[in-house]
Design a protein around this motif. Structure first.
Motif, PDB file in Angstrom:
ATOM      1  N   SER A  27       8.456  18.983   1.778  1.00 24.75           N
ATOM      2  CA  SER A  27       8.748  17.572   2.006  1.00 24.75           C
ATOM      3  C   SER A  27       7.967  17.071   3.215  1.00 24.75           C
ATOM      4  CB  SER A  27      10.251  17.371   2.233  1.00 24.75           C
ATOM      5  OG  SER A  27      10.558  16.028   2.530  1.00 24.75           O
ATOM      6  N   SER A  56       8.024   6.749  -5.515  1.00 17.73           N
ATOM      7  CA  SER A  56       8.886   7.924  -5.512  1.00 17.73           C
ATOM      8  C   SER A  56       9.415   8.168  -6.920  1.00 17.73           C
ATOM      9  CB  SER A  56      10.052   7.733  -4.544  1.00 17.73           C
ATOM     10  OG  SER A  56      10.932   6.724  -5.020  1.00 17.73           O
ATOM     11  N   GLN A 108       8.129   1.579  -4.191  1.00 21.15           N
ATOM     12  CA  GLN A 108       8.996   1.053  -3.147  1.00 21.15           C
ATOM     13  C   GLN A 108       8.468  -0.297  -2.703  1.00 21.15           C
ATOM     14  OE1 GLN A 108      10.595   3.434   0.354  1.00 21.15           O
ATOM     15  NE2 GLN A 108       8.935   2.337   1.357  1.00 21.15           N
ATOM     16  N   LEU A 127       9.266  12.434   1.231  1.00 13.96           N
ATOM     17  CA  LEU A 127       8.662  12.565  -0.085  1.00 13.96           C
ATOM     18  C   LEU A 127       8.465  14.036  -0.415  1.00 13.96           C
ATOM     19  CD1 LEU A 127       5.823   9.879   0.264  1.00 13.96           C
ATOM     20  CD2 LEU A 127       8.089   9.544  -0.740  1.00 13.96           C
ATOM     21  N   ASP A 131       6.703  12.898  -5.803  1.00 10.11           N
ATOM     22  CA  ASP A 131       6.537  11.519  -5.364  1.00 10.11           C
ATOM     23  C   ASP A 131       5.046  11.232  -5.181  1.00 10.11           C
ATOM     24  OD1 ASP A 131       9.343  11.257  -5.233  1.00 10.11           O
ATOM     25  OD2 ASP A 131       9.355  12.127  -3.225  1.00 10.11           O
TER      26      ASP A 131
END
Length: 278
Positions: A27, A56, A108, A127, A131
């Protein structure tokens, strides 16, 4: 001197120091992903930040579900228009076709340039490899969804909402409001009838949705949900997305591949979007 020493390192040493794909993090923050993938996103002229986006897995799922429901509701309204004179069937057929041809991959809302993320930390989301981040090519057209269908208008400096509607006879119909969706995904409702008109200057990439007559729960739902769905669409045209962590190019899915139904039987409608953006 450090560079010279490094250049004479043994091949085995270099191989040992080369990160393996398994060493990639699970991540990263959006700001980190943007920095790491700059070379993948940049075009020969650099990055046009208003046209950069983050998609995402959660937002892609939201866009997919909303697009499928919109397609279903608009098709239902198309059938209803055979008996309801306040609905324009040709226009609804155009809407259904464009929705069906549109990417299901959402984004987003908001900009992802470093300054914007620094000013609005809540946008700097974590993320993973599922994503995506990406960039589109600028599109200076205005997109207008109305009773006569989906049309693209060339933007010019000083173009107003009223001028855009007046340039397309029948687009205004009897509607009292229209929604303007900006390039960044913000949604503004504006009065467009004689008694409530609100001046509004359009910008390149704006999308406009003229309200349907509120004759049923379905039309009211579409009035609320179509602007939201458009706000989730990628900004611009010719968009490219890569994994936020690995940087691998991602394939775009289209709604037409997910809905196994026949399009409404109507003559071809001119000026319907045919590119990778709705």
């Amino acid at each position: 001197m450090t560079l010279v020493v490094a250049s004479f390192a043994s091949p085995s040493t270099v191989a040992d120091e080369t990160p393996a794909s398994s060493s990639l993090p699970d991540s990263v923050r959006l700001s980190e992903a943007v920095i790491h993938q700059l070379s993948e996103l940049a075009t020969p002229t650099g990055i046009e930040w208003p046209y950069a986006f983050v998609a995402s897995q959660t937002m892609r799922g939201r866009s997919r579900a909303l697009g499928e429901r919109l397609f279903f509701e608009v098709r239902q309204l198309t059938t209803q228009a055979r008996f309801e004179t306040q609905l324009q069937r040709d226009g609804l057929v155009s809407w259904a076709r464009v929705i069906r041809r549109s990417p299901v991959d959402g984004r987003q809302v908001g900009r992802i340039d470093p300054i914007s993320l620094w000013r609005t930390p809540r946008l700097d989301i974590p993320l993973n490899d599922n994503d995506w981040i990406g960039q589109c090519q600028p599109d200076n057209r205005i997109q207008l969804w109305s009773a006569i269908g989906v049309r693209h208008l060339e933007w010019s400096s000083g173009l107003t909402l009223r001028q855009a509607l007046d340039g397309l006879p029948g687009a205004r119909s009897n509607a009292e409001h229209a929604s303007v969706i900006t390039l960044s995904g913000a949604i503004f409702s504006r009065g467009i009838s004689a008694w409530n008109e609100q001046p509004y200057s359009l910008a390149p990439g704006d999308r406009i949705v003229v309200d349907l007559p509120r004759i049923s729960a379905a039309s009211a739902w579409v009035n609320r949900s179509l602007p939201e769905w458009l706000s989730l669409q990628w900004p611009g045209k010719g968009c490219r997305a890569v994994s936020a962590i690995s940087g691998e190019t991602q394939e775009v899915e289209y709604l037409t591949s997910l809905i196994n139904v026949t399009e409404p039987a109507m003559p071809a409608v001119e000026n319907v979007s045919g590119d990778s953006t709705p």
